[in-house]
Design a protein around this motif. Structure first.
Motif, PDB file in Angstrom:
ATOM      1  N   ILE A  55      -8.570   4.483 -13.210  1.00 20.20           N
ATOM      2  CA  ILE A  55      -9.825   5.140 -12.826  1.00 20.20           C
ATOM      3  C   ILE A  55     -10.106   4.810 -11.361  1.00 20.20           C
ATOM      4  N   ARG A  56     -10.518   5.816 -10.573  1.00 15.79           N
ATOM      5  CA  ARG A  56     -10.805   5.600  -9.141  1.00 15.79           C
ATOM      6  C   ARG A  56     -12.295   5.308  -8.968  1.00 15.79           C
ATOM      7  N   GLY A  57     -12.630   4.050  -8.992  1.00 17.36           N
ATOM      8  CA  GLY A  57     -14.022   3.665  -8.795  1.00 17.36           C
ATOM      9  C   GLY A  57     -14.425   2.617  -9.804  1.00 17.36           C
ATOM     10  N   GLN A  65      -0.983  -8.797 -11.870  1.00 15.97           N
ATOM     11  CA  GLN A  65      -0.403  -8.732 -10.523  1.00 15.97           C
ATOM     12  C   GLN A  65      -1.319  -7.949  -9.603  1.00 15.97           C
ATOM     13  N   PHE A  66      -1.713  -8.565  -8.517  1.00 16.05           N
ATOM     14  CA  PHE A  66      -2.504  -7.856  -7.514  1.00 16.05           C
ATOM     15  C   PHE A  66      -1.574  -6.958  -6.688  1.00 16.05           C
ATOM     16  N   ALA A  67      -1.995  -5.711  -6.495  1.00 17.99           N
ATOM     17  CA  ALA A  67      -1.297  -4.718  -5.651  1.00 17.99           C
ATOM     18  C   ALA A  67       0.216  -4.770  -5.877  1.00 17.99           C
ATOM     19  N   PRO A  73       4.211  -2.705 -12.010  1.00 17.26           N
ATOM     20  CA  PRO A  73       3.528  -1.549 -11.416  1.00 17.26           C
ATOM     21  C   PRO A  73       2.335  -2.048 -10.591  1.00 17.26           C
ATOM     22  N   LYS A  74       1.970  -1.282  -9.545  1.00 13.01           N
ATOM     23  CA  LYS A  74       0.896  -1.698  -8.642  1.00 13.01           C
ATOM     24  C   LYS A  74      -0.366  -2.098  -9.416  1.00 13.01           C
ATOM     25  N   HIS A  75      -0.902  -3.260  -9.082  1.00 13.73           N
ATOM     26  CA  HIS A  75      -2.118  -3.799  -9.697  1.00 13.73           C
ATOM     27  C   HIS A  75      -1.945  -4.147 -11.182  1.00 13.73           C
ATOM     28  N   GLY A  76      -0.690  -4.299 -11.626  1.00 10.23           N
ATOM     29  CA  GLY A  76      -0.473  -4.770 -13.001  1.00 10.23           C
ATOM     30  C   GLY A  76      -0.793  -3.715 -14.033  1.00 10.23           C
ATOM     31  N   ALA A  78      -3.497  -4.297 -16.732  1.00 11.98           N
ATOM     32  CA  ALA A  78      -4.742  -4.466 -17.500  1.00 11.98           C
ATOM     33  C   ALA A  78      -5.684  -3.276 -17.336  1.00 11.98           C
ATOM     34  N   ARG A  79      -5.681  -2.656 -16.141  1.00 13.53           N
ATOM     35  CA  ARG A  79      -6.616  -1.547 -15.906  1.00 13.53           C
ATOM     36  C   ARG A  79      -6.231  -0.285 -16.673  1.00 13.53           C
ATOM     37  N   ASN A  80      -4.982  -0.249 -17.150  1.00 18.97           N
ATOM     38  CA  ASN A  80      -4.509   0.948 -17.856  1.00 18.97           C
ATOM     39  C   ASN A  80      -4.421   0.775 -19.359  1.00 18.97           C
ATOM     40  N   LEU A 144     -11.168  -8.608  -9.527  1.00 15.83           N
ATOM     41  CA  LEU A 144     -12.186  -7.656  -9.979  1.00 15.83           C
ATOM     42  C   LEU A 144     -12.403  -6.750  -8.770  1.00 15.83           C
ATOM     43  N   HIS A 145     -11.865  -5.532  -8.892  1.00 18.47           N
ATOM     44  CA  HIS A 145     -11.649  -4.621  -7.759  1.00 18.47           C
ATOM     45  C   HIS A 145     -12.873  -3.708  -7.580  1.00 18.47           C
ATOM     46  N   SER A 146     -14.017  -4.297  -7.277  1.00 21.75           N
ATOM     47  CA  SER A 146     -15.281  -3.540  -7.303  1.00 21.75           C
ATOM     48  C   SER A 146     -15.390  -2.503  -6.184  1.00 21.75           C
ATOM     49  N   TYR A 147     -15.654  -1.259  -6.585  1.00 19.18           N
ATOM     50  CA  TYR A 147     -15.925  -0.177  -5.641  1.00 19.18           C
ATOM     51  C   TYR A 147     -17.449  -0.102  -5.481  1.00 19.18           C
ATOM     52  N   LEU A 148     -17.942  -0.573  -4.345  1.00 21.31           N
ATOM     53  CA  LEU A 148     -19.390  -0.545  -4.117  1.00 21.31           C
ATOM     54  C   LEU A 148     -19.776   0.780  -3.484  1.00 21.31           C
ATOM     55  N   VAL A 189      -9.205  -0.166   6.318  1.00 23.86           N
ATOM     56  CA  VAL A 189      -9.295  -1.630   6.285  1.00 23.86           C
ATOM     57  C   VAL A 189      -8.696  -2.083   4.959  1.00 23.86           C
ATOM     58  N   ASP A 190      -7.750  -3.006   5.002  1.00 21.01           N
ATOM     59  CA  ASP A 190      -7.118  -3.517   3.786  1.00 21.01           C
ATOM     60  C   ASP A 190      -6.749  -4.977   4.050  1.00 21.01           C
ATOM     61  N   ARG A 191      -7.650  -5.872   3.675  1.00 25.91           N
ATOM     62  CA  ARG A 191      -7.506  -7.276   4.060  1.00 25.91           C
ATOM     63  C   ARG A 191      -7.702  -8.216   2.878  1.00 25.91           C
ATOM     64  N   THR A 219     -11.074 -13.023  -1.215  1.00 23.35           N
ATOM     65  CA  THR A 219     -11.862 -11.785  -1.300  1.00 23.35           C
ATOM     66  C   THR A 219     -11.082 -10.690  -0.579  1.00 23.35           C
ATOM     67  N   VAL A 220     -10.929  -9.554  -1.251  1.00 30.18           N
ATOM     68  CA  VAL A 220     -10.237  -8.406  -0.652  1.00 30.18           C
ATOM     69  C   VAL A 220     -11.278  -7.393  -0.200  1.00 30.18           C
ATOM     70  N   VAL A 221     -11.089  -6.874   1.002  1.00 33.97           N
ATOM     71  CA  VAL A 221     -11.950  -5.806   1.520  1.00 33.97           C
ATOM     72  C   VAL A 221     -11.058  -4.600   1.758  1.00 33.97           C
ATOM     73  N   TRP A 222     -11.392  -3.496   1.112  1.00 30.63           N
ATOM     74  CA  TRP A 222     -10.546  -2.292   1.214  1.00 30.63           C
ATOM     75  C   TRP A 222     -11.386  -1.028   1.351  1.00 30.63           C
ATOM     76  N   ASN A 223     -11.013  -0.251   2.355  1.00 33.32           N
ATOM     77  CA  ASN A 223     -11.474   1.131   2.440  1.00 33.32           C
ATOM     78  C   ASN A 223     -10.297   1.929   2.997  1.00 33.32           C
ATOM     79  N   ILE A 246     -15.136  -4.518  -2.314  1.00 41.76           N
ATOM     80  CA  ILE A 246     -15.204  -5.951  -2.015  1.00 41.76           C
ATOM     81  C   ILE A 246     -14.816  -6.634  -3.323  1.00 41.76           C
ATOM     82  N   GLU A 247     -13.619  -7.202  -3.320  1.00 44.22           N
ATOM     83  CA  GLU A 247     -12.988  -7.613  -4.566  1.00 44.22           C
ATOM     84  C   GLU A 247     -12.882  -9.135  -4.657  1.00 44.22           C
ATOM     85  N   ALA A 248     -13.355  -9.683  -5.766  1.00 41.43           N
ATOM     86  CA  ALA A 248     -13.109 -11.102  -6.054  1.00 41.43           C
ATOM     87  C   ALA A 248     -11.664 -11.191  -6.510  1.00 41.43           C
TER      88      ALA A 248
HETATM   89  O1  LIG Z   1      -4.748   3.156  -5.430  1.00 38.45           O
HETATM   90  P1  LIG Z   1      -4.822   1.841  -6.167  1.00 38.45           P
HETATM   91  O2  LIG Z   1      -3.553   1.498  -6.894  1.00 38.45           O
HETATM   92  O3  LIG Z   1      -6.001   1.789  -7.081  1.00 38.45           O
HETATM   93  O4  LIG Z   1      -5.010   0.724  -5.079  1.00 38.45           O
HETATM   94  C1  LIG Z   1      -6.076   0.799  -4.216  1.00 38.45           C
HETATM   95  C2  LIG Z   1      -6.076  -0.334  -3.179  1.00 38.45           C
HETATM   96  O5  LIG Z   1      -6.435  -1.533  -3.818  1.00 38.45           O
HETATM   97  C3  LIG Z   1      -6.677  -2.609  -2.923  1.00 38.45           C
HETATM   98  O6  LIG Z   1      -7.058  -3.737  -3.635  1.00 38.45           O
HETATM   99  C4  LIG Z   1      -5.422  -2.920  -2.151  1.00 38.45           C
HETATM  100  O7  LIG Z   1      -5.684  -3.953  -1.213  1.00 38.45           O
HETATM  101  C5  LIG Z   1      -4.932  -1.665  -1.439  1.00 38.45           C
HETATM  102  O8  LIG Z   1      -3.708  -1.933  -0.775  1.00 38.45           O
HETATM  103  C6  LIG Z   1      -4.764  -0.530  -2.443  1.00 38.45           C
HETATM  104  O9  LIG Z   1      -4.380   0.652  -1.767  1.00 38.45           O
END
Ligand SMILES: O=P(O)(O)OC[C@H]1O[C@@H](O)[C@H](O)[C@@H](O)[C@@H]1O
Length: 273
Positions: A55-57, A65-67, A73-76, A78-80, A144-148, A189-191, A219-223, A246-248
């Motif tokens: 889900i996007r959001g 696994q992070f990213a 697979p990317k991000h492991g 659990a989300r699926n 916890l990949h929170s989309y604010l 930004v992807d830090r 803490t991950v910051v992504w946009n 802003i992800e814990a």
């Molecule tokens: O598109 P996804 O798999 O949900 O990932 C979104 C982003 O998630 C972030 O946590 C990563 O730092 C980014 O590199 C990644 O692009």
């Protein structure tokens, strides 16, 4: 994924007027409003609600696994996966995900994850725990990949990151020291900020959100910015302007659990204004 499992979200409500909705796939918080009409999470209008599709959001739970930090697979996974609802009250609920043949095929470790979501007055608390139910040690990264939800990305500021070491994932694995006392987001930004503080603040126009974490050390910051945002098929046009992740997270120093050991980490969002 079992297509017969219900995707009906669990809706929580608190006497203060706060509400939240959580999808059983991924125990994924989709929505949080501290007061009626004041949505604080971003959920893409183009998000795909199909079994096994991320889900996007909202708040994706990232485990084990992070990213792209490993072979999964990317991000492991659990989300699926469908999580089992194990407890529900008016303003809190708890889900469980246990290893099974499909997870063992991807990651050969037995585990039990729990996710608890609790609403309070102007607060949302999300707690993740992982127990090693195997006879061997296991190592994972998680978030916890929170989309604010934000009013306009160019106007927001994050306070509390100054002085931290971070990896800029847009530049491979290069690391820098954060100089900004009040960080603005300009472009992609992807830090990963290492050894992050227990509390940050997001300023968004008149709104103030305090973001607390414990257990998670980074803490991950992504946009995605305009260009990468446009390439995400499940993000609406200009969606990158309305979101900031802003992800814990625990990435830099993965967690290792011995058999029977348990780890937990949480993120608390506090709508100060
Ligand atoms: O598109 P996804 O798999 O949900 O990932 C979104 C982003 O998630 C972030 O946590 C990563 O730092 C980014 O590199 C990644 O692009």
């Amino acid at each position: 994924m079992n297509a017969t499992l219900s995707r009906t979200p669990v809706v929580l409500a608190h006497a203060s007027g706060a509400s939240a909705a959580i999808d059983p796939q991924g125990a994924h918080v989709l929505s949080w409003s501290p007061t009626a009409g004041d949505e604080r999470l971003f959920l893409s209008e183009r998000s795909i609600f199909a079994d096994g599709v991320a889900i996007r959001g909202g708040v994706p739970v990232i485990f084990p696994q992070f990213a792209g930090e490993g072979p999964l697979p990317k991000h492991g996974f659990a989300r699926n996966r469908h999580w089992q609802l194990i407890e529900q009250q008016a303003h809190s609920a708890r889900w469980q995900l246990q290893s099974d043949a499909q997870t063992l095929a991807l990651w050969p470790h037995r585990f039990t994850c729990e996710l608890a979501v609790t609403l309070a007055d102007r607060e949302l608390l999300i707690e993740l725990s992982v127990e090693n139910t195997d006879s061997q040690s296991q190592t994972f990264t998680a978030a916890l990949h929170s989309y604010l939800r934000v009013g306009e990305i160019g106007d927001v500021r994050i306070e509390g990151l100054q002085g931290l070491r971070y990896r800029d994932s847009t530049q491979g694995t290069r690391e820098f020291d954060e100089a900004a006392a009040s960080l603005a987001i300009a472009g992609e930004v992807d830090r990963i900020y290492f050894d992050a503080p227990a509390s940050l603040r997001l300023r968004d126009g008149e709104r103030r959100l305090r973001i607390e974490q414990s257990g998670f050390v980074d803490t991950v910051v992504w946009n995605p910015g305009a260009e990468r945002g446009a390439a995400l098929a499940d993000l609406e046009a200009e969606g990158f302007r309305r979101m900031l992740c802003i992800e814990a997270a625990t990435v830099g120093r993965p967690v290792t659990l011995q058999p029977g050991q348990r780890w937990s980490g949480s993120q608390r969002l506090v709508a100060e204004r």
